[in-house]
Design a protein around this motif. Structure first.
Motif, PDB file in Angstrom:
ATOM      1  N   THR A  85     -28.021 -32.574 -24.235  1.00 17.80           N
ATOM      2  CA  THR A  85     -27.859 -32.695 -25.683  1.00 17.80           C
ATOM      3  C   THR A  85     -26.635 -33.520 -26.056  1.00 17.80           C
ATOM      4  OG1 THR A  85     -26.529 -30.667 -25.877  1.00 17.80           O
ATOM      5  CG2 THR A  85     -28.933 -30.433 -25.974  1.00 17.80           C
ATOM      6  N   ARG A  86     -25.833 -33.919 -25.067  1.00 15.90           N
ATOM      7  CA  ARG A  86     -24.594 -34.649 -25.343  1.00 15.90           C
ATOM      8  C   ARG A  86     -24.763 -36.141 -25.053  1.00 15.90           C
ATOM      9  NH1 ARG A  86     -20.112 -31.665 -26.270  1.00 15.90           N
ATOM     10  NH2 ARG A  86     -20.227 -29.424 -25.878  1.00 15.90           N
ATOM     11  N   ILE A  87     -24.279 -36.961 -25.967  1.00 13.70           N
ATOM     12  CA  ILE A  87     -24.315 -38.410 -25.785  1.00 13.70           C
ATOM     13  C   ILE A  87     -23.237 -38.814 -24.783  1.00 13.70           C
ATOM     14  CG2 ILE A  87     -23.945 -40.625 -26.949  1.00 13.70           C
ATOM     15  CD1 ILE A  87     -25.024 -39.299 -29.496  1.00 13.70           C
ATOM     16  N   GLN A  88     -23.589 -39.718 -23.877  1.00 12.32           N
ATOM     17  CA  GLN A  88     -22.657 -40.175 -22.850  1.00 12.32           C
ATOM     18  C   GLN A  88     -22.350 -41.657 -23.048  1.00 12.32           C
ATOM     19  OE1 GLN A  88     -21.043 -38.548 -20.242  1.00 12.32           O
ATOM     20  NE2 GLN A  88     -19.987 -40.512 -20.017  1.00 12.32           N
ATOM     21  N   GLU A  89     -21.098 -41.987 -23.245  1.00 10.19           N
ATOM     22  CA  GLU A  89     -20.703 -43.388 -23.343  1.00 10.19           C
ATOM     23  C   GLU A  89     -20.344 -43.930 -21.965  1.00 10.19           C
ATOM     24  OE1 GLU A  89     -17.425 -43.664 -26.006  1.00 10.19           O
ATOM     25  OE2 GLU A  89     -18.626 -43.393 -27.812  1.00 10.19           O
ATOM     26  N   THR A  90     -20.492 -45.231 -21.807  1.00  8.55           N
ATOM     27  CA  THR A  90     -20.047 -45.900 -20.593  1.00  8.55           C
ATOM     28  C   THR A  90     -19.575 -47.298 -20.967  1.00  8.55           C
ATOM     29  OG1 THR A  90     -20.634 -46.472 -18.318  1.00  8.55           O
ATOM     30  CG2 THR A  90     -22.291 -46.904 -19.997  1.00  8.55           C
ATOM     31  N   GLN A  91     -19.004 -47.996 -20.003  1.00 14.59           N
ATOM     32  CA  GLN A  91     -18.527 -49.344 -20.287  1.00 14.59           C
ATOM     33  C   GLN A  91     -19.712 -50.262 -20.592  1.00 14.59           C
ATOM     34  OE1 GLN A  91     -18.360 -47.514 -17.470  1.00 14.59           O
ATOM     35  NE2 GLN A  91     -17.690 -48.782 -15.743  1.00 14.59           N
ATOM     36  N   ARG A  92     -19.501 -51.207 -21.499  1.00  9.97           N
ATOM     37  CA  ARG A  92     -20.564 -52.141 -21.830  1.00  9.97           C
ATOM     38  C   ARG A  92     -20.857 -53.022 -20.621  1.00  9.97           C
ATOM     39  NH1 ARG A  92     -19.648 -53.922 -28.191  1.00  9.97           N
ATOM     40  NH2 ARG A  92     -19.296 -51.796 -28.970  1.00  9.97           N
ATOM     41  N   GLN A  93     -22.126 -53.280 -20.393  1.00 12.58           N
ATOM     42  CA  GLN A  93     -22.549 -54.034 -19.214  1.00 12.58           C
ATOM     43  C   GLN A  93     -23.976 -54.519 -19.417  1.00 12.58           C
ATOM     44  OE1 GLN A  93     -23.371 -50.919 -15.914  1.00 12.58           O
ATOM     45  NE2 GLN A  93     -22.269 -49.773 -17.519  1.00 12.58           N
ATOM     46  N   THR A  94     -24.361 -55.509 -18.645  1.00 10.08           N
ATOM     47  CA  THR A  94     -25.746 -55.976 -18.623  1.00 10.08           C
ATOM     48  C   THR A  94     -26.422 -55.382 -17.397  1.00 10.08           C
ATOM     49  OG1 THR A  94     -25.224 -58.054 -19.751  1.00 10.08           O
ATOM     50  CG2 THR A  94     -27.247 -57.989 -18.459  1.00 10.08           C
ATOM     51  N   LEU A  95     -27.562 -54.757 -17.614  1.00 10.99           N
ATOM     52  CA  LEU A  95     -28.303 -54.127 -16.521  1.00 10.99           C
ATOM     53  C   LEU A  95     -29.482 -55.007 -16.124  1.00 10.99           C
ATOM     54  CD1 LEU A  95     -28.512 -50.472 -17.914  1.00 10.99           C
ATOM     55  CD2 LEU A  95     -26.729 -51.457 -16.457  1.00 10.99           C
ATOM     56  N   THR A  96     -29.640 -55.210 -14.842  1.00 12.40           N
ATOM     57  CA  THR A  96     -30.818 -55.911 -14.335  1.00 12.40           C
ATOM     58  C   THR A  96     -31.809 -54.876 -13.836  1.00 12.40           C
ATOM     59  OG1 THR A  96     -29.537 -57.865 -13.692  1.00 12.40           O
ATOM     60  CG2 THR A  96     -31.688 -57.570 -12.657  1.00 12.40           C
ATOM     61  N   ALA A  97     -33.014 -54.932 -14.364  1.00  9.77           N
ATOM     62  CA  ALA A  97     -34.058 -53.984 -13.982  1.00  9.77           C
ATOM     63  C   ALA A  97     -35.246 -54.756 -13.418  1.00  9.77           C
ATOM     64  CB  ALA A  97     -34.492 -53.164 -15.188  1.00  9.77           C
ATOM     65  N   TYR A  98     -36.106 -54.024 -12.737  1.00  7.75           N
ATOM     66  CA  TYR A  98     -37.324 -54.616 -12.183  1.00  7.75           C
ATOM     67  C   TYR A  98     -38.501 -53.759 -12.622  1.00  7.75           C
ATOM     68  CZ  TYR A  98     -33.947 -57.228  -9.510  1.00  7.75           C
ATOM     69  OH  TYR A  98     -32.890 -58.030  -9.168  1.00  7.75           O
ATOM     70  N   VAL A  99     -39.475 -54.405 -13.248  1.00  5.27           N
ATOM     71  CA  VAL A  99     -40.617 -53.689 -13.810  1.00  5.27           C
ATOM     72  C   VAL A  99     -41.901 -54.209 -13.178  1.00  5.27           C
ATOM     73  CG1 VAL A  99     -40.706 -55.307 -15.757  1.00  5.27           C
ATOM     74  CG2 VAL A  99     -41.825 -53.092 -15.958  1.00  5.27           C
ATOM     75  N   LYS A 100     -42.837 -53.299 -12.950  1.00  6.42           N
ATOM     76  CA  LYS A 100     -44.134 -53.663 -12.377  1.00  6.42           C
ATOM     77  C   LYS A 100     -45.176 -52.680 -12.885  1.00  6.42           C
ATOM     78  CE  LYS A 100     -43.489 -50.855  -8.205  1.00  6.42           C
ATOM     79  NZ  LYS A 100     -43.469 -50.846  -6.729  1.00  6.42           N
ATOM     80  N   PRO A 101     -46.450 -53.046 -12.833  1.00  7.28           N
ATOM     81  CA  PRO A 101     -47.484 -52.079 -13.209  1.00  7.28           C
ATOM     82  C   PRO A 101     -47.396 -50.854 -12.302  1.00  7.28           C
ATOM     83  CG  PRO A 101     -48.406 -54.287 -12.993  1.00  7.28           C
ATOM     84  CD  PRO A 101     -47.014 -54.348 -12.447  1.00  7.28           C
ATOM     85  N   ALA A 102     -47.624 -49.683 -12.848  1.00  8.89           N
ATOM     86  CA  ALA A 102     -47.526 -48.456 -12.057  1.00  8.89           C
ATOM     87  C   ALA A 102     -48.427 -48.553 -10.835  1.00  8.89           C
ATOM     88  CB  ALA A 102     -47.916 -47.250 -12.907  1.00  8.89           C
ATOM     89  N   GLY A 103     -47.830 -48.356  -9.669  1.00 11.43           N
ATOM     90  CA  GLY A 103     -48.577 -48.442  -8.425  1.00 11.43           C
ATOM     91  C   GLY A 103     -48.737 -49.848  -7.896  1.00 11.43           C
ATOM     92  N   GLY A 104     -48.273 -50.854  -8.655  1.00 11.06           N
ATOM     93  CA  GLY A 104     -48.399 -52.245  -8.235  1.00 11.06           C
ATOM     94  C   GLY A 104     -47.264 -52.662  -7.324  1.00 11.06           C
ATOM     95  N   SER A 105     -47.254 -53.939  -6.958  1.00 16.09           N
ATOM     96  CA  SER A 105     -46.234 -54.425  -6.027  1.00 16.09           C
ATOM     97  C   SER A 105     -45.439 -55.607  -6.576  1.00 16.09           C
ATOM     98  CB  SER A 105     -46.889 -54.834  -4.696  1.00 16.09           C
ATOM     99  OG  SER A 105     -47.895 -55.818  -4.915  1.00 16.09           O
ATOM    100  N   GLU A 106     -46.002 -56.367  -7.494  1.00 12.88           N
ATOM    101  CA  GLU A 106     -45.323 -57.557  -8.003  1.00 12.88           C
ATOM    102  C   GLU A 106     -44.407 -57.182  -9.160  1.00 12.88           C
ATOM    103  OE1 GLU A 106     -46.384 -62.025  -9.749  1.00 12.88           O
ATOM    104  OE2 GLU A 106     -47.941 -60.774  -8.831  1.00 12.88           O
TER     105      GLU A 106
END
Length: 277
Positions: A85-106
């Motif tokens: 229930t508590r908001i957590q702050e952190t340092q500003r940053q750019t996050l790199t994520a990787y997304v794919k169809p569920a169960g996929g590989s690309e």
């Protein structure tokens, strides 16, 4: 075995017999050895967060993330503390994520930028914002963020989620002028002549000409909901039906609801039923 060892052996046997007797007594009383409780390690179920997303634990529940899918492919990540229930702050940053169809590989790379909420410190953020590639919108996806820094710690974030379909694609099509006139200016079912007068003897297109719809797919508890889309309703897009005022997200939803009131009146609920609980 010499005479010196015999007393020691006898004492050991006596103690063993006592232990066996004690174990038998405990078993008879229904007492068994305690099994370790996995929950002490933070392995417990997480529910839906305040913004409607499924809570994802980080580092044995040291922190949590609430991913929230919005229309237009927008994905926001809300950072929460060990107490969800508590908001957590952190340092500003750019996050790199990787997304794919569920169960996929690309996979496809995705950037999350800092998206501070009101009240965050000047150099901090408690929220990040990214945009899902158009080809993956409306699908179940696997998302991995290899490196999220919170204070001096680094975490790997991973989750699978099926976002809601794009709201615009789910909207009922607007009626042609003659159909709209017939729908709105003739009574039927629970839609009465008094309702037509209360609505100014206008169609929804006429009354809300130039109306800019904002489809908020994350209503908060207490918010009124559009009866058709179940997104947050706009009080400026209201219509009287059965002598009661209903709020909608856009004019096409007004049309759909009036049609239901005329053709299937038993399906119409009171306005108070369309409120986020």
């Amino acid at each position: 075995m010499d005479s010196f060892q015999l007393p020691l052996l006898a004492a050991a046997v006596t103690n063993l017999l006592r232990l066996l007797a004690l174990a038998g007594a405990l078993a008879s009383a229904g007492v068994t050895a305690a099994e370790p409780d996995d929950r002490q390690h933070g392995d417990h179920e997480h529910g839906v967060g305040a913004h409607g997303g499924l809570i994802v634990p980080l580092g044995r529940d040291s922190y949590h993330v609430e991913p929230v899918f919005e229309s237009g492919g927008i994905l926001r990540l809300y950072l929460l503390g060990s107490d969800e229930t508590r908001i957590q702050e952190t340092q500003r940053q750019t996050l790199t994520a990787y997304v794919k169809p569920a169960g996929g590989s690309e996979t496809v790379a995705l950037q999350f930028e800092s998206d501070p909420q009101e009240g965050d410190a000047d150099d901090k953020t408690s929220r990040f914002k990214g945009v899902i590639p158009e080809s993956l919108r409306g699908k179940a996806v696997d998302i991995t963020i290899p490196n999220l820094r919170i204070e001096k710690e680094r975490f790997r974030v991973g989750f699978t989620s099926a976002p809601p379909p794009d709201h615009a694609a789910a909207m009922p099509a607007a009626l042609a002028d003659n159909e709209s006139t017939t729908l709105f200016l003739t009574p039927g079912g629970t839609y009465t002549e008094a309702d037509i007068a209360a609505n100014g003897r206008l169609t929804a297109q006429q009354k809300f000409k130039g109306f800019q719809a904002k489809h908020d797919v994350n209503p908060k508890p207490g918010d009124r909901l559009c009866p058709i889309s179940e997104t947050k309703a706009n009080p400026l897009c209201a219509w009287v039906i059965g002598g009661k005022t209903y709020e909608f997200c856009c004019p096409p939803c007004v049309e759909e609801f009036v049609r239901t009131a005329k053709e299937k009146p038993d399906e119409i609920k009171d306005p108070e039923a369309y409120v986020k609980r």
